[in-house]
Design a protein around this motif. Sequence first.
Motif, short mmCIF file in Angstrom:
data_model
loop_
_atom_site.label_atom_id
_atom_site.label_comp_id
_atom_site.label_asym_id
_atom_site.label_seq_id
_atom_site.Cartn_x
_atom_site.Cartn_y
_atom_site.Cartn_z
N SER A 143 -12.53 12.47 1.48
CA SER A 143 -12.66 11.13 2.06
C SER A 143 -11.38 10.32 1.86
CB SER A 143 -13.84 10.38 1.43
OG SER A 143 -15.06 11.06 1.66
N MET A 144 -10.82 10.42 0.68
CA MET A 144 -9.58 9.68 0.40
C MET A 144 -8.46 10.12 1.32
SD MET A 144 -9.76 9.59 -3.77
CE MET A 144 -8.41 8.47 -4.13
N GLU B 134 -8.71 11.44 4.34
CA GLU B 134 -8.96 10.93 5.69
C GLU B 134 -8.64 9.44 5.78
OE1 GLU B 134 -9.52 12.85 8.28
OE2 GLU B 134 -9.44 14.54 6.89
N GLY B 135 -9.01 8.72 4.75
CA GLY B 135 -8.69 7.29 4.73
C GLY B 135 -7.20 7.05 4.71
N ALA B 136 -6.49 7.86 3.94
CA ALA B 136 -5.04 7.71 3.86
C ALA B 136 -4.40 7.95 5.23
CB ALA B 136 -4.47 8.66 2.83
N ILE C 45 -5.69 7.36 8.27
CA ILE C 45 -5.88 6.16 9.09
C ILE C 45 -4.94 5.05 8.67
CG2 ILE C 45 -7.46 4.32 9.73
CD1 ILE C 45 -9.67 6.00 9.57
N MET C 46 -4.95 4.76 7.39
CA MET C 46 -4.13 3.65 6.90
C MET C 46 -2.65 3.92 7.15
SD MET C 46 -6.17 1.37 5.67
CE MET C 46 -5.18 0.39 4.56
N LYS D 25 -0.46 1.53 9.48
CA LYS D 25 0.57 0.77 8.77
C LYS D 25 1.97 1.32 9.01
CE LYS D 25 -2.07 -1.18 4.87
NZ LYS D 25 -1.60 -2.56 4.69
N LYS E 219 2.96 5.15 2.41
CA LYS E 219 2.54 4.62 1.12
C LYS E 219 1.07 4.92 0.78
CE LYS E 219 3.27 0.55 -1.76
NZ LYS E 219 3.13 -0.91 -1.78
N PRO E 220 0.16 4.78 1.72
CA PRO E 220 -1.23 5.11 1.39
C PRO E 220 -1.38 6.51 0.81
CG PRO E 220 -1.15 4.00 3.49
CD PRO E 220 0.28 4.22 3.08
N GLU F 132 0.05 6.56 -2.83
CA GLU F 132 -0.79 5.88 -3.83
C GLU F 132 -2.09 6.62 -4.08
OE1 GLU F 132 0.38 3.72 -5.62
OE2 GLU F 132 2.19 3.19 -4.47
N ILE F 133 -2.65 7.18 -3.00
CA ILE F 133 -3.84 8.00 -3.17
C ILE F 133 -3.53 9.19 -4.09
CG2 ILE F 133 -5.29 9.67 -1.95
CD1 ILE F 133 -6.37 7.10 -1.37
N GLN G 78 -3.57 8.57 -7.74
CA GLN G 78 -4.86 8.31 -8.38
C GLN G 78 -5.62 9.59 -8.73
OE1 GLN G 78 -5.39 5.13 -9.17
NE2 GLN G 78 -3.50 4.68 -8.06
N ILE H 60 -5.98 10.53 -12.39
CA ILE H 60 -6.87 9.58 -13.08
C ILE H 60 -8.32 9.90 -12.77
CG2 ILE H 60 -7.58 7.16 -13.15
CD1 ILE H 60 -4.44 6.71 -12.37
N LEU H 61 -8.57 10.19 -11.48
CA LEU H 61 -9.93 10.49 -11.04
C LEU H 61 -10.46 11.76 -11.71
CD1 LEU H 61 -11.27 8.66 -9.00
CD2 LEU H 61 -10.89 10.39 -7.26
N LEU I 234 -7.21 4.15 15.28
CA LEU I 234 -6.62 5.47 15.51
C LEU I 234 -6.24 5.66 16.98
CD1 LEU I 234 -8.75 7.82 13.26
CD2 LEU I 234 -6.31 7.37 13.10
N GLU J 77 -3.82 -3.41 11.94
CA GLU J 77 -3.09 -3.47 10.67
C GLU J 77 -3.40 -4.77 9.95
OE1 GLU J 77 1.14 -3.24 11.10
OE2 GLU J 77 1.48 -3.08 8.93
N LEU K 25 -4.91 -1.28 -1.95
CA LEU K 25 -4.60 -0.32 -0.89
C LEU K 25 -5.43 0.96 -1.03
CD1 LEU K 25 -2.91 0.87 1.44
CD2 LEU K 25 -1.14 1.43 -0.22
N SER L 65 -8.27 2.28 1.58
CA SER L 65 -8.17 3.63 2.15
C SER L 65 -9.44 4.44 1.90
CB SER L 65 -6.97 4.38 1.54
OG SER L 65 -5.77 3.71 1.82
N GLY M 125 -11.89 6.07 4.71
CA GLY M 125 -12.21 7.49 4.66
C GLY M 125 -13.71 7.73 4.60
N MET N 26 -16.02 10.03 7.20
CA MET N 26 -16.82 11.14 6.68
C MET N 26 -18.31 10.87 6.89
SD MET N 26 -14.76 13.42 5.49
CE MET N 26 -15.71 14.39 4.34
#
Lengths: 195, 195
Positions: free
Chosen positions: A164-165, A167-169, A171-172, A176, A180-181, A184-185, A188, A191-192, B117, B131, B160, B164, B168, B172
């Motif tokens: 999911s992350m 796919e979100g990245a 789009i963003m 944008k 960067k998305p 940054e993803i 993480q 950490i996750l 998209l 955006e 951010l 994202s 995502g 999904m």
Amino acid sequence: MKKTDTRDRIVEAATVLFQLKGYHATGLNEILRESKAPKGSLYYYFPDGKEQLALEAVNLTKEFVEERIKERLSKIEDPAESIKNSIEEMADLVYTQKEEKIALRSTKKVSINLIALETAATNENLRKACESAFSAWQNTYTQKLIDGGFSKEKAETLGLVIQSMVEGAIIMSLTKKSDKPFIEIAKQIPILLAQ
Amino acid sequence: MKKTDTRDRIVEAATVLFQLKGYHATGLNEILRESKAPKGSLYYYFPDGKEQLALEAVNLTKEFVEERIKERLSKIEDPAESIKNSIEEMADLVYTQKEEKIALRSTKKVSINLIALETAATNENLRKACESAFSAWQNTYTQKLIDGGFSKEKAETLGLVIQSMVEGAIIMSLTKKSDKPFIEIAKQIPILLAQ
DNA sequence: ATTTATGTAGACCAGTCATTATAATTAGGA
DNA sequence: TCCTAATTATAATGACTGGTCTACATAAAT
């Protein structure tokens, strides 16, 4: 021994155009023009027309991306680091594709994001194909986590979250116009996975 | 004193259809039919046509969603818990919309995902509008994190990332026809914010 | 030499698209 | 009641859509 590569050229062009402009915004004539194929060939190779073409495009991307992820994940043993690494590579894929978008020389097939959304509510065949691709990718992450010692349950959950992350990245990143998305993803992920 | 609500009805119908079927798959006639607006009214209220309509649809969704998020975030003081809570509410929004999709009685405006998209590579005006919406939502999370004691830099990064993740989860969720992606994403928020 | 696959070529179909021009209608205020 | 401006109706525009069709070339098989 193959005679011509017409069929392949059509699928390649369709794949790129569908993910760049969308299923409905891409006309068959445009695909033909881009792949330098005649219309007669299109319906010769794809008797079921546009939908069949889109199905093959989705499946092609599914396999291509799955291969890419697997290759990346196998290079580093630690799950967190390898997944982070894989996401960083995707940033490049999505982004270098963008830059070459006018020339369309790129044969990169990277995302089914747009087709998935376009068809989620309107075309069950294509929706299922997209779901299958997402699941395959998600599963690749899950498997790596299981191999890395995570429990099956935890690995499945995290696989879904990571997919999911990503796919979100995408789009963003596309809206944008920045990678960067992705970056940054990726940061993480360790950490996750420290939980 | 407003005479009629024709204009509003058109925008509402366009908003729902654009996010459900997409910009290119939605015809102007369909919008008129769905909104029960007079045939002549569309180009009277929207002289710049379909693109203008889409711009208004995006902005409407931007404000509606921003409001929703803010309301949710203000109800719980702890950032992690409040953001988790907000994401769980979005799952409901996206999902109940789905169920009522045939009737289209729903006036819910929840995502610009699909339009974003579709236009990212082909329509600079709409891309910018999307955006701007994404940034506004992302900023809402960031502000809550700053208020909760996070450093500006960290809060911006996490804003951010959260935005994202939500996008995502939408993809999904729609593709898998399940609200599980939302639920699992939400669960990870406290872990992510524990750093 | 004849037949059958394989593939190319593009004209053509009916229909839909967004958009525009202009005419008709309606409503509100003077 | 009349005038004016706000709406809505009507119809046509031309570009484009996905899809079908027949004709034609090449090459392999018989």
